[in-house]
Write a protein that holds these residues in place. Structure first.
Motif, PDB file in Angstrom:
ATOM      1  N   GLY A   7       0.768  -1.228   0.000  1.00 35.87           N
ATOM      2  CA  GLY A   7       0.000   0.000   0.000  1.00 35.87           C
ATOM      3  C   GLY A   7       0.792   1.267   0.000  1.00 35.87           C
ATOM      4  O   GLY A   7       0.220   2.347  -0.099  1.00 35.87           O
ATOM      5  N   CYS A   8       2.139   1.272   0.151  1.00 38.95           N
ATOM      6  CA  CYS A   8       2.863   2.528   0.119  1.00 38.95           C
ATOM      7  C   CYS A   8       2.711   3.156  -1.251  1.00 38.95           C
ATOM      8  O   CYS A   8       2.756   2.491  -2.273  1.00 38.95           O
ATOM      9  N   ASP A  24      -3.763  14.790  -1.147  1.00 38.66           N
ATOM     10  CA  ASP A  24      -3.739  14.081   0.126  1.00 38.66           C
ATOM     11  C   ASP A  24      -5.158  13.687   0.540  1.00 38.66           C
ATOM     12  O   ASP A  24      -6.136  14.383   0.231  1.00 38.66           O
ATOM     13  N   VAL A  25      -5.256  12.576   1.237  1.00 38.15           N
ATOM     14  CA  VAL A  25      -6.553  12.049   1.653  1.00 38.15           C
ATOM     15  C   VAL A  25      -6.593  11.946   3.170  1.00 38.15           C
ATOM     16  O   VAL A  25      -5.633  11.484   3.794  1.00 38.15           O
ATOM     17  N   TYR A  46       1.011   3.682  10.725  1.00 38.71           N
ATOM     18  CA  TYR A  46       0.489   3.602   9.359  1.00 38.71           C
ATOM     19  C   TYR A  46       0.866   4.840   8.548  1.00 38.71           C
ATOM     20  O   TYR A  46       1.335   4.736   7.403  1.00 38.71           O
ATOM     21  N   GLU A  47       0.664   6.003   9.124  1.00 40.11           N
ATOM     22  CA  GLU A  47       0.937   7.243   8.392  1.00 40.11           C
ATOM     23  C   GLU A  47       2.411   7.394   8.060  1.00 40.11           C
ATOM     24  O   GLU A  47       2.763   7.975   7.025  1.00 40.11           O
ATOM     25  N   ALA A  48       3.281   6.854   8.908  1.00 37.43           N
ATOM     26  CA  ALA A  48       4.721   6.929   8.638  1.00 37.43           C
ATOM     27  C   ALA A  48       5.082   6.187   7.355  1.00 37.43           C
ATOM     28  O   ALA A  48       6.040   6.536   6.670  1.00 37.43           O
ATOM     29  N   GLU A  49       4.310   5.163   7.032  1.00 37.75           N
ATOM     30  CA  GLU A  49       4.573   4.373   5.834  1.00 37.75           C
ATOM     31  C   GLU A  49       3.712   4.793   4.651  1.00 37.75           C
ATOM     32  O   GLU A  49       3.899   4.279   3.541  1.00 37.75           O
ATOM     33  N   HIS A  50       2.780   5.697   4.868  1.00 39.59           N
ATOM     34  CA  HIS A  50       1.842   6.083   3.817  1.00 39.59           C
ATOM     35  C   HIS A  50       1.704   7.595   3.753  1.00 39.59           C
ATOM     36  O   HIS A  50       0.684   8.161   4.132  1.00 39.59           O
ATOM     37  N   GLY A  61       0.777  11.146   2.581  1.00 36.32           N
ATOM     38  CA  GLY A  61      -0.375  11.573   1.787  1.00 36.32           C
ATOM     39  C   GLY A  61      -1.686  11.049   2.322  1.00 36.32           C
ATOM     40  O   GLY A  61      -2.749  11.480   1.870  1.00 36.32           O
ATOM     41  N   VAL A  62      -1.641  10.126   3.266  1.00 35.54           N
ATOM     42  CA  VAL A  62      -2.866   9.599   3.870  1.00 35.54           C
ATOM     43  C   VAL A  62      -2.854   9.911   5.366  1.00 35.54           C
ATOM     44  O   VAL A  62      -1.918   9.550   6.074  1.00 35.54           O
ATOM     45  N   THR A  63      -3.885  10.608   5.810  1.00 38.57           N
ATOM     46  CA  THR A  63      -4.060  10.921   7.227  1.00 38.57           C
ATOM     47  C   THR A  63      -5.293  10.189   7.726  1.00 38.57           C
ATOM     48  O   THR A  63      -6.315  10.151   7.035  1.00 38.57           O
TER      49      THR A  63
END
Length: 434
Positions: free
Chosen positions: A35-36, A44-45, A73-77, A79-81
């Motif tokens: 998912g990265c 951004d979402v 999760y956010e550390a690896e993705h 643009g997604v919050t």
């Protein structure tokens, strides 16, 4: 949390609209549930999740669990919050309903029921969101219970089942052993009463959770709320009537259920009384272990007694995750949920709150792990559990009616046959309205 947990792996997301592929690091450092880069450079979402609080104090509130998981999760993705709001179980279902009614549904909700939203066409299908390995990992009966008309919308999140708890100290004083049949249970209750035990068997049929205690007893008598073959409600079956007649005549009628009438006794009060050493036996879930330990109560746990031996079926309960279609974001929601259901995250949550995992992978680990030895008896019963008919939109109305009326079946003037017949009428009427 989760970095490199699964090593190097890639997965097709072709069933989703974008057909995006999960990004994979050659070193396996970012492959935890893939998912990265899923946002692919788009705007951004922000995903909104409303969740229930499983904590029993400020120190272990669910907000802390979600904050830690989201940070990982956010550390690896980028643009997604993920914005998580946690409410108490007293409020969370109503909060989500209010949001949905106002046209402001969250992207995800982790609450007690999903069927009404699925019936209204508001939810994503599970296979629109989750990867195939995650879907395949769910314990079968929980995945099945998440279906409405053979389509899974409810994603199981946490589970529990019930065992008969008994106070070892009180049992030793009375010279009795844990019961395996109803007859033995009644005899044990008589012996406990003779020793001055305030509540030999706690029978909580009050409004808080009467549907749970009732279902456990119905299953032990060979019945239940539904007919497994026909798939219809069978609340007034001969087996169910016989079970409640037995309770009325052999426990309640002989003053073996304590000073509070079963119809007025709530589960929380029954648990508190057991932890205070005033109850000989009652049906309980894993959280009762910690309550009893904190109060120094020595207890044992056995499968619920049945007519001729231990009950073959136990009552299971599941809480649910669901995703609303209103805001879109199917890919991002699905990828986040894949992360939520990562084996280690499921283990962390289950261990923090003394709950049973809904995935086979986490169940296998907990069954074998020494640190989870206390939960092993519950884990062993989990495959044998039967859930409420939560996939029916009628269940909410039926459950409410059970809570309101079932306590009167075991009163001196109560008629199990008549009251179960009335509940069956409620169920039939509610079913026809679906």
């Amino acid at each position: 949390m989760g970095v490199g947990r699964f090593g190097v792996q890639g997965r097709s997301r072709g069933r989703r609209r974008t057909g995006a592929m999960a990004a994979v690091s050659a070193l396996g450092l970012t492959a935890a549930l893939g998912g990265c880069g899923l946002t692919g450079g788009s705007d951004d979402v922000t995903l909104r999740l409303v969740a229930a609080d499983y904590g029993d104090s400020e120190s272990n509130g669910s907000q802390k669990y979600w904050d830690k998981l989201v940070t990982a999760y956010e550390a690896e993705h980028p643009g997604v919050t993920v914005d998580v709001t946690v409410y108490s179980w007293n409020d969370v279902d109503a909060k989500v309903k209010k949001m949905v009614d106002a046209g402001k549904a969250p992207d995800m909700a982790q609450i007690g029921a999903y069927a009404d939203y699925a019936a209204q066409g508001l939810l994503y299908r599970a296979d629109d969101l989750l990867s195939i390995p995650v879907q395949a990992d769910f314990v079968a009966q929980f995945a099945d219970a998440g279906r409405v008309r053979d389509v899974q919308y409810g994603i199981p999140f946490a589970s529990s089942t019930r065992l008969l708890f008994y106070n070892k100290t009180l049992f030793e004083k009375a010279g009795i052993s844990a019961p395996t049949t109803w007859k033995e249970l009644a005899a044990d209750a008589e012996a406990l009463k003779a020793q001055g035990v305030k509540t030999p068997y706690a029978l909580p049929l009050g409004a808080e959770e009467a549907q749970a205690e009732t279902m456990q007893w119905l299953l032990s008598g060979g019945g239940g709320y539904t007919d497994s073959d026909l798939g219809t409600y069978s609340i007034d079956s001969s087996e169910n009537v016989a079970t409640l007649d037995w309770l009325k005549d052999n426990l309640v009628g002989k003053d073996l259920t304590g000073p509070v009438a079963p119809g007025e006794l709530n589960r929380a009060d029954a648990f508190a009384a057991f932890a205070a050493g005033d109850v000989g036996m009652l049906n309980g879930h894993p959280s009762l272990m910690q309550m009893a330990k904190k109060k120094g109560v020595k207890f044992g746990m056995v499968p619920m007694p049945g007519i001729d031996g231990p009950s073959k079926v136990s009552m299971g309960v599941a809480d649910w995750m669901m995703a609303f279609k209103e805001n879109g974001h199917a890919d991002e929601v699905g990828d986040f949920l894949d992360f939520v259901y990562d084996k280690q995250n499921v283990l962390d949550f289950s261990r923090e709150y003394d709950l049973l995992p809904v995935t086979n992978s986490a169940s296998t680990v907990m069954t074998a792990a020494k640190q989870d030895a206390d939960l092993k008896p519950f884990l062993e019963r989990l495959p044998l559990s039967e859930l409420y008919p939560v996939g029916r939109t009628s269940w909410a109305e039926v459950s409410a009616d059970i809570k309101k009326r079932i306590g009167s079946t075991v009163t001196s003037g109560g008629s199990p046959s008549a009251i179960l017949g009335g509940l069956q009428s409620t169920a039939t009427r509610a079913e026809s309205a679906e």
